[in-house]
Scaffold this motif. Structure first.
Motif, PDB file in Angstrom:
ATOM      1  N   VAL A  22     -31.477  -4.726  -1.397  1.00 38.92           N
ATOM      2  CA  VAL A  22     -30.362  -4.875  -0.340  1.00 38.92           C
ATOM      3  C   VAL A  22     -30.832  -4.804   1.042  1.00 38.92           C
ATOM      4  O   VAL A  22     -30.221  -4.715   1.769  1.00 38.92           O
ATOM      5  N   ARG A  23     -32.058  -5.440   0.981  1.00 46.45           N
ATOM      6  CA  ARG A  23     -32.818  -5.604   2.377  1.00 46.45           C
ATOM      7  C   ARG A  23     -31.999  -6.335   3.374  1.00 46.45           C
ATOM      8  O   ARG A  23     -32.209  -6.246   4.645  1.00 46.45           O
ATOM      9  N   ASP A  24     -31.170  -7.546   2.924  1.00 42.05           N
ATOM     10  CA  ASP A  24     -30.630  -8.263   3.833  1.00 42.05           C
ATOM     11  C   ASP A  24     -29.193  -7.566   4.363  1.00 42.05           C
ATOM     12  O   ASP A  24     -28.611  -8.252   5.065  1.00 42.05           O
ATOM     13  N   TYR A  25     -28.762  -6.844   3.646  1.00 37.23           N
ATOM     14  CA  TYR A  25     -27.291  -5.983   3.814  1.00 37.23           C
ATOM     15  C   TYR A  25     -27.725  -5.187   4.992  1.00 37.23           C
ATOM     16  O   TYR A  25     -28.505  -4.145   5.223  1.00 37.23           O
ATOM     17  N   THR A  26     -26.652  -5.363   5.989  1.00 34.77           N
ATOM     18  CA  THR A  26     -26.884  -4.450   7.183  1.00 34.77           C
ATOM     19  C   THR A  26     -26.162  -3.158   7.472  1.00 34.77           C
ATOM     20  O   THR A  26     -26.151  -2.603   8.580  1.00 34.77           O
ATOM     21  N   ASN A  27     -25.424  -2.807   6.304  1.00 33.59           N
ATOM     22  CA  ASN A  27     -24.647  -1.820   6.313  1.00 33.59           C
ATOM     23  C   ASN A  27     -24.693  -0.917   5.093  1.00 33.59           C
ATOM     24  O   ASN A  27     -23.894  -0.739   4.314  1.00 33.59           O
ATOM     25  N   VAL A  28     -25.994  -0.429   4.959  1.00 34.35           N
ATOM     26  CA  VAL A  28     -26.422   0.323   3.662  1.00 34.35           C
ATOM     27  C   VAL A  28     -26.686   1.476   4.088  1.00 34.35           C
ATOM     28  O   VAL A  28     -27.159   2.109   5.254  1.00 34.35           O
ATOM     29  N   CYS A  29     -25.946   2.648   3.441  1.00 38.17           N
ATOM     30  CA  CYS A  29     -26.282   4.124   3.793  1.00 38.17           C
ATOM     31  C   CYS A  29     -27.171   4.619   2.557  1.00 38.17           C
ATOM     32  O   CYS A  29     -27.046   4.741   1.494  1.00 38.17           O
ATOM     33  N   PHE A  30     -28.352   4.837   3.062  1.00 37.25           N
ATOM     34  CA  PHE A  30     -29.450   5.498   2.322  1.00 37.25           C
ATOM     35  C   PHE A  30     -29.340   7.063   2.295  1.00 37.25           C
ATOM     36  O   PHE A  30     -28.382   7.636   3.195  1.00 37.25           O
ATOM     37  N   ASN A  31     -29.606   7.560   1.133  1.00 35.63           N
ATOM     38  CA  ASN A  31     -29.343   9.035   0.992  1.00 35.63           C
ATOM     39  C   ASN A  31     -27.898   9.497   1.055  1.00 35.63           C
ATOM     40  O   ASN A  31     -27.235  10.249   1.403  1.00 35.63           O
ATOM     41  N   TYR A  42     -16.889   3.710   1.727  1.00 36.45           N
ATOM     42  CA  TYR A  42     -17.753   2.766   1.099  1.00 36.45           C
ATOM     43  C   TYR A  42     -17.267   2.198  -0.300  1.00 36.45           C
ATOM     44  O   TYR A  42     -17.018   3.067  -1.088  1.00 36.45           O
ATOM     45  N   PRO A  43     -17.297   0.801  -0.311  1.00 32.88           N
ATOM     46  CA  PRO A  43     -16.701   0.110  -1.464  1.00 32.88           C
ATOM     47  C   PRO A  43     -17.434   0.165  -2.471  1.00 32.88           C
ATOM     48  O   PRO A  43     -17.208   0.071  -3.953  1.00 32.88           O
ATOM     49  N   PHE A  98     -20.954   1.934  -8.808  1.00 28.91           N
ATOM     50  CA  PHE A  98     -19.409   2.603  -8.608  1.00 28.91           C
ATOM     51  C   PHE A  98     -18.796   1.434  -7.587  1.00 28.91           C
ATOM     52  O   PHE A  98     -19.478   0.909  -6.419  1.00 28.91           O
ATOM     53  N   ILE A  99     -17.860   0.794  -8.073  1.00 26.94           N
ATOM     54  CA  ILE A  99     -17.002   0.007  -7.172  1.00 26.94           C
ATOM     55  C   ILE A  99     -15.577   0.368  -7.083  1.00 26.94           C
ATOM     56  O   ILE A  99     -14.768   0.875  -7.941  1.00 26.94           O
TER      57      ILE A  99
END
Length: 751
Positions: free
Chosen positions: A611-620, A632-633, A742-743
């Motif tokens: 997911v390196r190119d995704y700018t809206n990633v929530c880690f942890n 988060y969808p 999960f979606i």
């Protein structure tokens, strides 16, 4: 009794591929064959190198990134971004890549980042960053390994070198780990380059080989901490050679009456010197390994770890203080030598000091060391230190910590890991793993060991020592993994080439004689029959080896349950999940990588890379974005938290759809010894409370043998045969670490 120590300049026997250990270049004018002859000599080698390259680069990016690969790929990308703003990394408050032995040496991060940059410049897909470019460095150095035996023709013979190239090119393990972005293939390449360079330097005395040796050693050190094991093996053999050469000039038998001298008395003191060396080395090794184990236990005890950390930090600080002074002293010494020569004070011609007492013919190693020009060792040190400094200081952005960490932190980490024992594999792990894949290498490797002992030269004995030493050390070391096997496989394949070479040479000569209808006397009937038998056996053993190579590299490359080389490998389900995420992002954000993704801790790797190119990633997730977590969808969970995540987000009346996948799968480990059962006399100290059924029962019945079962050779052979040709797994195939996607409901995409 024939003694090889008196024949350092033995002639090359075209039928067996002998070696010249040392012949001063001034005695033999350099011969340059005509272009056609050179082309005929090079063409077979280039053909094998091309074969090796095709096997390593074909479909290089098809397999999902392993957990470890994803770490290397991700932090290499971070280093690339750091170097784009290089000056900012001099600021201690800015977070930039620093050497961490947990991820091993800095070499791979610098050079994978370089591959990324070159790929960007040539317009590679995904802006030059993808699963193919991550592995280009591994495939390139793996291909270089294939070509290096070319430079050992003087030691292996032409056909021996060509066979070594071919065996390295098609070895299942060497091919698989050349398509795998881990540091072991890099270290293997640098180790073989070190061997080639030192061997050539002893023979030719040309500075370029010593500089290459220094470069290879420094790069190996900057690649992996296992270089300490290389130092132990190579250094102890060098000590044995020096002991032998010291004793070889001291005659013994000639001092006695030939008629009364004991039959067992050697001609020189060399065997006695070697025996004394082995006895002393054995005592030192026993003490050292015991001390090392005690030290490892001490530093990993939580009560002692803070003090150990503080002590190591003190070592780093003192090292950083001392290193500049060492450089100044070395510089002053060199300036003194240059000054003497500028004013015409040259050393007198000829040998002097210890060098005058050395016999170049019988003591080539001592002669090489004692007659080495100062320019050779000085520039070798300069090359090695430059590589160390550039890589461990991360292009000079972390000079103080980089020097200290590069010298001490890797060693400290390696000592700590001896108690961790990653993999928890038995001592016989490699003895089971390698015969399953490397049939021609194992059989003819043993033949090569016998031939090297029967017809020894220094180089042949070194190969035997290298192979046996690595087999012992890597089997002794606490961590045993499939990728470490290549450090045993590589010298084994060189020995296999030595073992197979006589049969191939004799058969080639027979064919040439038959085609030319020459009446010249050739090989005897027995020799011809033996050669044909050897080549036929080699072909028969090559067939399962090639089949194994094809299966593990192109059919089951990500299928852990069916391949023992494939260790806890990421499955292709990762690609399925990313395809669904990309489709949803395309639908909602026109493919701009804006889709919010919640990534739970136990799914960080390998997904941090994917997911390196995704700018809206929530880690942890959800703690990392507690205020917006419910919006988060998409959520990705790993196996540690799978049940709780399903209950929380996808239970009755919840807002998410859920699907479970395999993140990683693995080969059944029923071959491990049964777990230790504590008794009054055996408390099972330092033994794991888990295990398998034992290798014999596992080969016979899998991981669930019937009660009272015994090892059944017939069933074991049947199961191995079925695995070789049908890939029918031995034991259970259900071992996996799972993940979940999960979606949110109502988005028109199912997980």
């Amino acid at each position: 009794m024939k003694s090889y120590e008196t024949e350092p300049q033995e002639k090359v026997d075209s039928t067996v591929g002998g070696e010249r250990l040392y012949e001063p270049s001034s005695q033999i004018p350099e011969y340059k064959p005509p272009f056609r002859e050179s082309l005929l000599n090079w063409a077979p080698f280039w053909g094998v190198i091309l074969l090796g390259a095709i096997l390593r680069f074909w479909g290089l990016g098809d397999k999902p990134l392993h957990h470890d690969e994803s770490l290397h790929a991700y932090f290499s990308l971070q280093l690339l971004h750091n170097m784009e703003s290089w000056l900012s990394c001099f600021n201690p408050n800015v977070s930039c890549y620093h050497y961490d032995p947990l991820l091993h040496g800095p070499f791979q991060f610098h050079f994978i980042a370089l591959v990324y940059k070159i790929s960007q410049l040539v317009g590679a897909p995904d802006n030059g960053v993808n699963t193919t470019t991550v592995r280009i460095l591994a495939a390139t150095l793996g291909t270089l390994i294939v070509g290096l035996p070319y430079f050992l023709r003087d030691y292996l013979g032409k056909w021996g070198a060509l066979l070594a190239c071919f065996l390295l090119a098609v070895s299942p393990g060497m091919v698989y780990f050349s398509r795998f972005a881990r540091e072991d293939i890099y270290m293997a390449c640098f180790t073989l380059l070190l061997v080639v360079s030192v061997a050539r330097y002893i023979r030719d005395r040309k500075i370029r080989w010593l500089l290459l040796a220094a470069l290879a050693f420094s790069l190996s050190y900057a690649t992996k901490e296992a270089t300490f094991l290389t130092v132990a093996v190579f250094g102890s053999f060098l000590g044995a050679l020096i002991a032998w050469e010291i004793g070889v000039t001291l005659p013994l038998r000639s001092k006695f009456n030939p008629e009364t001298a004991p039959w067992y008395l050697p001609r020189t003191a060399a065997p006695i010197a070697l025996l004394l060396y082995v006895v002393v080395l054995g005592a030192v090794a026993k003490f050292f390994f015991g001390w090392l184990k005690a030290l490892s236990i001490y530093v990993t005890d939580p009560k002692n770890t803070p003090a150990a950390d503080l002590y190591v930090q003190g070592l780093k600080d003192r090292t950083v203080e001392i290193v500049p002074w060492l450089g100044i002293l070395l510089g002053c010494y060199v300036l003194f030598i240059l000054g003497r020569e500028m004013f015409g004070h040259y050393h007198p011609a000829g040998r002097r000091g210890l060098a005058a007492k050395v016999d170049p013919q019988r003591q080539p190693v001592l002669d090489t060391i004692l007659t080495m020009p100062w320019t050779h060792w000085f520039f070798a040190i300069l090359v090695a230190w430059t590589v160390f400094l550039v890589l461990f200081t991360v292009l000079f952005t972390n000079i103080k910590n980089g020097i200290g960490d590069g010298i001490w932190q890797g060693l400290y980490y390696w000592i700590q890991q001896q108690q961790v024992a990653r993999g928890s594999q038995p001592w016989y792990y490699y003895l089971l793993l390698m015969p399953l894949y490397e049939q021609i290498g194992v059989v003819f490797g043993l033949v090569g060991v016998v031939r090297c002992l029967v017809r020894p030269t220094r180089f042949r004995l070194f190969l035997v020592y290298w192979f046996v030493g690595n087999l012992f050390l890597y089997s002794w070391a606490a961590e045993k993994m499939p990728w470490l096997s290549i450090h045993i496989t590589m010298p084994m394949l060189l020995l296999a080439a030595i073992g197979l070479e006589p049969a191939v040479v004799i058969l080639v000569n027979l064919v040439k004689k038959s085609l030319s209808r020459s009446s010249a006397k050739g090989e005897g009937v027995f020799a011809g029959f033996t050669a044909v038998f050897g080549v036929v056996m080699a072909v028969l053993l090559l067939l399962p080896t090639l089949h194994n190579m094809y299966e593990v590299d192109y059919v089951h490359a990500a299928d852990g349950p069916h391949e023992m080389y494939v260790y806890v490998q990421t499955t292709t389900d990762v690609n399925v999940i990313m395809a669904k995420i990309d489709a949803l992002d395309q639908k909602m954000y026109n493919g701009k990588h804006l889709l919010p993704i919640g990534l739970m801790n136990d799914a960080t790797w390998p997904f941090a890379w994917y997911v390196r190119d995704y700018t809206n990633v929530c880690f942890n997730y959800p703690e990392g974005c507690s205020t917006t977590a419910k919006s988060y969808p998409v959520i990705i969970s790993g196996g540690d938290n799978l049940y709780n995540a399903e209950t929380q987000y996808a239970g009755p009346g919840k807002n998410y759809l859920f699907n479970q996948y395999h993140m990683r799968t693995w080969w059944d480990e029923g071959y491990k010894p049964p777990p230790c059962v504590p008794t009054k006399t055996d408390k099972c100290t330092d033994q794991p409370p888990w295990g398998g059924v034992g290798v014999g029962l596992w080969l016979s019945y899998g991981d669930n043998p019937p009660r009272g079962a015994q090892f059944n050779p017939g069933l074991a052979v049947q199961h191995i045969w079925q695995w070789w040709w049908q890939r029918r797994a031995i034991g259970d195939t259900g071992g996996s670490y799972d993940m979940a996607l999960f979606i949110q409901k109502g988005l028109g995409e199912t997980p």
